[in-house]
Design an enzyme around this catalytic site. Structure first.
Site, PDB file in Angstrom:
ATOM      1  CE  LYS A  28      -2.151  -1.081   3.822  1.00  0.00           C
ATOM      2  NZ  LYS A  28      -1.444  -2.355   4.130  1.00  0.00           N
ATOM      3  NE  ARG A  37      -4.720  -1.346   9.945  1.00  0.00           N
ATOM      4  CZ  ARG A  37      -3.624  -0.866   9.374  1.00  0.00           C
ATOM      5  NH1 ARG A  37      -3.601   0.336   8.876  1.00  0.00           N
ATOM      6  NH2 ARG A  37      -2.564  -1.625   9.300  1.00  0.00           N
ATOM      7  NE  ARG A  43       7.647  -2.349   6.084  1.00  0.00           N
ATOM      8  CZ  ARG A  43       6.318  -2.353   6.156  1.00  0.00           C
ATOM      9  NH1 ARG A  43       5.611  -1.712   5.262  1.00  0.00           N
ATOM     10  NH2 ARG A  43       5.707  -2.991   7.133  1.00  0.00           N
ATOM     11  NE  ARG A  73       6.018  -0.411  10.071  1.00  0.00           N
ATOM     12  CZ  ARG A  73       4.897  -0.444   9.347  1.00  0.00           C
ATOM     13  NH1 ARG A  73       4.855   0.177   8.173  1.00  0.00           N
ATOM     14  NH2 ARG A  73       3.841  -1.086   9.765  1.00  0.00           N
ATOM     15  NE  ARG A 106       1.809  -5.091  10.900  1.00  0.00           N
ATOM     16  CZ  ARG A 106       2.914  -4.821  10.228  1.00  0.00           C
ATOM     17  NH1 ARG A 106       4.092  -5.233  10.666  1.00  0.00           N
ATOM     18  NH2 ARG A 106       2.860  -4.110   9.116  1.00  0.00           N
TER      19      ARG A 106
HETATM   20  P1  AP5 Z   1       4.787  -1.572   1.790  1.00  0.00           P
HETATM   21  O1  AP5 Z   1       4.429  -0.759   0.604  1.00  0.00           O
HETATM   22  O2  AP5 Z   1       5.526  -0.931   2.897  1.00  0.00           O
HETATM   23  O3  AP5 Z   1       3.486  -2.347   2.327  1.00  0.00           O
HETATM   24  P2  AP5 Z   1       2.206  -1.818   3.115  1.00  0.00           P
HETATM   25  O4  AP5 Z   1       1.006  -2.487   2.527  1.00  0.00           O
HETATM   26  O5  AP5 Z   1       2.191  -0.323   3.162  1.00  0.00           O
HETATM   27  O6  AP5 Z   1       2.504  -2.456   4.512  1.00  0.00           O
HETATM   28  P3  AP5 Z   1       2.427  -1.895   5.996  1.00  0.00           P
HETATM   29  O7  AP5 Z   1       3.097  -2.926   6.854  1.00  0.00           O
HETATM   30  O8  AP5 Z   1       2.924  -0.492   6.100  1.00  0.00           O
HETATM   31  O9  AP5 Z   1       0.902  -1.926   6.221  1.00  0.00           O
HETATM   32  P4  AP5 Z   1       0.205  -1.969   7.537  1.00  0.00           P
HETATM   33  O10 AP5 Z   1      -1.182  -1.752   7.078  1.00  0.00           O
HETATM   34  O11 AP5 Z   1       0.396  -3.161   8.392  1.00  0.00           O
HETATM   35  O12 AP5 Z   1       0.924  -0.832   8.395  1.00  0.00           O
HETATM   36  P5  AP5 Z   1       0.486   0.612   8.841  1.00  0.00           P
HETATM   37  O13 AP5 Z   1       1.675   1.446   8.874  1.00  0.00           O
HETATM   38  O14 AP5 Z   1      -0.728   1.069   8.100  1.00  0.00           O
HETATM   39  O15 AP5 Z   1       5.610  -2.851   1.239  1.00  0.00           O
HETATM   40  C1  AP5 Z   1       6.145  -3.822   2.129  1.00  0.00           C
HETATM   41  C2  AP5 Z   1       7.527  -4.288   1.604  1.00  0.00           C
HETATM   42  O16 AP5 Z   1       7.342  -4.960   0.359  1.00  0.00           O
HETATM   43  C3  AP5 Z   1       8.511  -3.142   1.311  1.00  0.00           C
HETATM   44  O17 AP5 Z   1       9.808  -3.543   1.676  1.00  0.00           O
HETATM   45  C4  AP5 Z   1       8.425  -2.927  -0.219  1.00  0.00           C
HETATM   46  O18 AP5 Z   1       9.674  -2.501  -0.756  1.00  0.00           O
HETATM   47  C5  AP5 Z   1       8.078  -4.342  -0.692  1.00  0.00           C
HETATM   48  N1  AP5 Z   1       7.198  -4.313  -1.865  1.00  0.00           N
HETATM   49  C6  AP5 Z   1       6.116  -3.514  -2.072  1.00  0.00           C
HETATM   50  N2  AP5 Z   1       5.533  -3.789  -3.250  1.00  0.00           N
HETATM   51  C7  AP5 Z   1       6.266  -4.801  -3.797  1.00  0.00           C
HETATM   52  C8  AP5 Z   1       6.163  -5.540  -5.010  1.00  0.00           C
HETATM   53  N3  AP5 Z   1       5.177  -5.281  -5.904  1.00  0.00           N
HETATM   54  N4  AP5 Z   1       7.085  -6.512  -5.247  1.00  0.00           N
HETATM   55  C9  AP5 Z   1       8.063  -6.772  -4.345  1.00  0.00           C
HETATM   56  N5  AP5 Z   1       8.221  -6.108  -3.187  1.00  0.00           N
HETATM   57  C10 AP5 Z   1       7.325  -5.134  -2.906  1.00  0.00           C
HETATM   58  O19 AP5 Z   1      -0.028   0.333  10.340  1.00  0.00           O
HETATM   59  C11 AP5 Z   1       0.843  -0.007  11.380  1.00  0.00           C
HETATM   60  C12 AP5 Z   1       0.082  -0.097  12.692  1.00  0.00           C
HETATM   61  O20 AP5 Z   1      -0.507   1.188  13.006  1.00  0.00           O
HETATM   62  C13 AP5 Z   1      -1.112  -1.066  12.698  1.00  0.00           C
HETATM   63  O21 AP5 Z   1      -0.722  -2.392  12.986  1.00  0.00           O
HETATM   64  C14 AP5 Z   1      -1.987  -0.450  13.808  1.00  0.00           C
HETATM   65  O22 AP5 Z   1      -1.501  -0.757  15.083  1.00  0.00           O
HETATM   66  C15 AP5 Z   1      -1.808   1.039  13.590  1.00  0.00           C
HETATM   67  N6  AP5 Z   1      -2.799   1.623  12.648  1.00  0.00           N
HETATM   68  C16 AP5 Z   1      -2.546   2.232  11.458  1.00  0.00           C
HETATM   69  N7  AP5 Z   1      -3.678   2.644  10.882  1.00  0.00           N
HETATM   70  C17 AP5 Z   1      -4.690   2.275  11.724  1.00  0.00           C
HETATM   71  C18 AP5 Z   1      -6.099   2.397  11.668  1.00  0.00           C
HETATM   72  N8  AP5 Z   1      -6.725   2.965  10.610  1.00  0.00           N
HETATM   73  N9  AP5 Z   1      -6.826   1.892  12.700  1.00  0.00           N
HETATM   74  C19 AP5 Z   1      -6.235   1.330  13.764  1.00  0.00           C
HETATM   75  N10 AP5 Z   1      -4.904   1.162  13.890  1.00  0.00           N
HETATM   76  C20 AP5 Z   1      -4.122   1.637  12.859  1.00  0.00           C
END
Ligand code: AP5
Length: 219
Positions: free
Chosen positions: A13, A88, A127, A160, A171
């Site tokens: 994402k 979410r 990552r 992270r 997660r």
């Molecule tokens: P990346 O693009 O970083 O993936 P992502 O989908 O953004 O993954 P996240 O782990 O950031 O998502 P998340 O939803 O768990 O975390 P968030 O920060 O929102 O890609 C991942 C890796 O793959 C990278 O190394 C990239 O280079 C590689 N990659 C990407 N595309 C690729 C491809 N096509 N081919 C090969 N490699 C590729 O949330 C974190 C925490 O915050 C949550 O657990 C929760 O506690 C809290 N939180 C955040 N938002 C909320 C909410 N709305 N409600 C409640 N709690 C929340």
């Protein structure tokens, strides 16, 4: 355009959000990034959120909804936005629907990134994120030119706290339980669009751009 990127942790994402936001000149609003900034700055919100984030659990809805409610009133979101990691839960989606209805600003689409779970664990555990500018790398799929140094700003790359395998598994379980119901929520509202997320980041972006071009042509 007003868009949501939906998909499990590690689906890509954040990687796609940067590309789509740049192409469509809209802000990339990542609730995860906002929360991590609050944790770094030691704010009250950050202190409250940290325990949930480290365990891979969701931060309570009321905190998230208040945070997003403030964010979308900023001037850069006047012409649209791209949410990454929000909503979410169904209550978050309902609250967003209400906020947008009050502003008469309907969503254009919810882009769902679908990836195999084993691939997700590989993507997340490899990552590395720049602690300076936030650029995302991957040790194998998208390595930096120099080890552990950001290509853009020379900042140090870090892993992270919630990117360990056991937290990732929680997660994913939380995603299935609390976030997956949003696929049906948005499908019923005619907003869900599937983006094939198995190729390289640029190939995935091309799929997303094609969907968005088709939507723009229709409106
Ligand atoms: P990346 O693009 O970083 O993936 P992502 O989908 O953004 O993954 P996240 O782990 O950031 O998502 P998340 O939803 O768990 O975390 P968030 O920060 O929102 O890609 C991942 C890796 O793959 C990278 O190394 C990239 O280079 C590689 N990659 C990407 N595309 C690729 C491809 N096509 N081919 C090969 N490699 C590729 O949330 C974190 C925490 O915050 C949550 O657990 C929760 O506690 C809290 N939180 C955040 N938002 C909320 C909410 N709305 N409600 C409640 N709690 C929340």
């Amino acid at each position: 355009m007003r868009l949501i990127l939906l998909g499990p942790p590690g689906a890509g994402k954040g990687t796609q959000a940067v590309r789509i936001a740049e192409r469509h000149h809209i802000p990339h609003i990542s609730t995860g990034d906002i929360l991590r900034a609050n944790v770094r700055e030691g704010t009250e919100l950050g202190t409250e959120a940290k325990g949930y984030m480290d365990a891979g659990d969701l931060v309570p809805d009321d905190l998230i909804i208040a945070m997003v409610g403030e964010r979308i009133t900023l001037p850069d979101a006047a012409e649209g936005f791209l949410f990454d990691g929000f909503p979410r839960t169904v209550p978050q989606a309902e609250a967003l629907g209400q906020l947008l209805a009050e502003r008469d600003e309907p969503l254009d689409a919810v882009l769902r990134l679908a990836v195999d779970e084993r691939e997700i664990v590989t993507r997340i555990t490899g990552r590395r994120t720049c602690s300076g500018c936030g650029r995302i790398f991957h040790v194998r799929y998208d390595p930096p030119t120099a080890d552990n140094v950001c290509d853009d700003c020379n900042g140090p790359l870090v892993q992270r706290d919630d990117d360990t395998e056991d937290v990732v598994l929680n997660r994913l379980a939380v995603y299935r339980r609390s976030t997956e119901p949003l696929e049906d929520f948005y499908w019923q509202r005619g907003l869900l669009r599937d983006v094939e997320a198995a190729g390289s980041p640029d190939e995935v972006a091309e799929h997303a751009f094609a969907i968005l071009d088709e939507l723009s042509a229709r409106s």
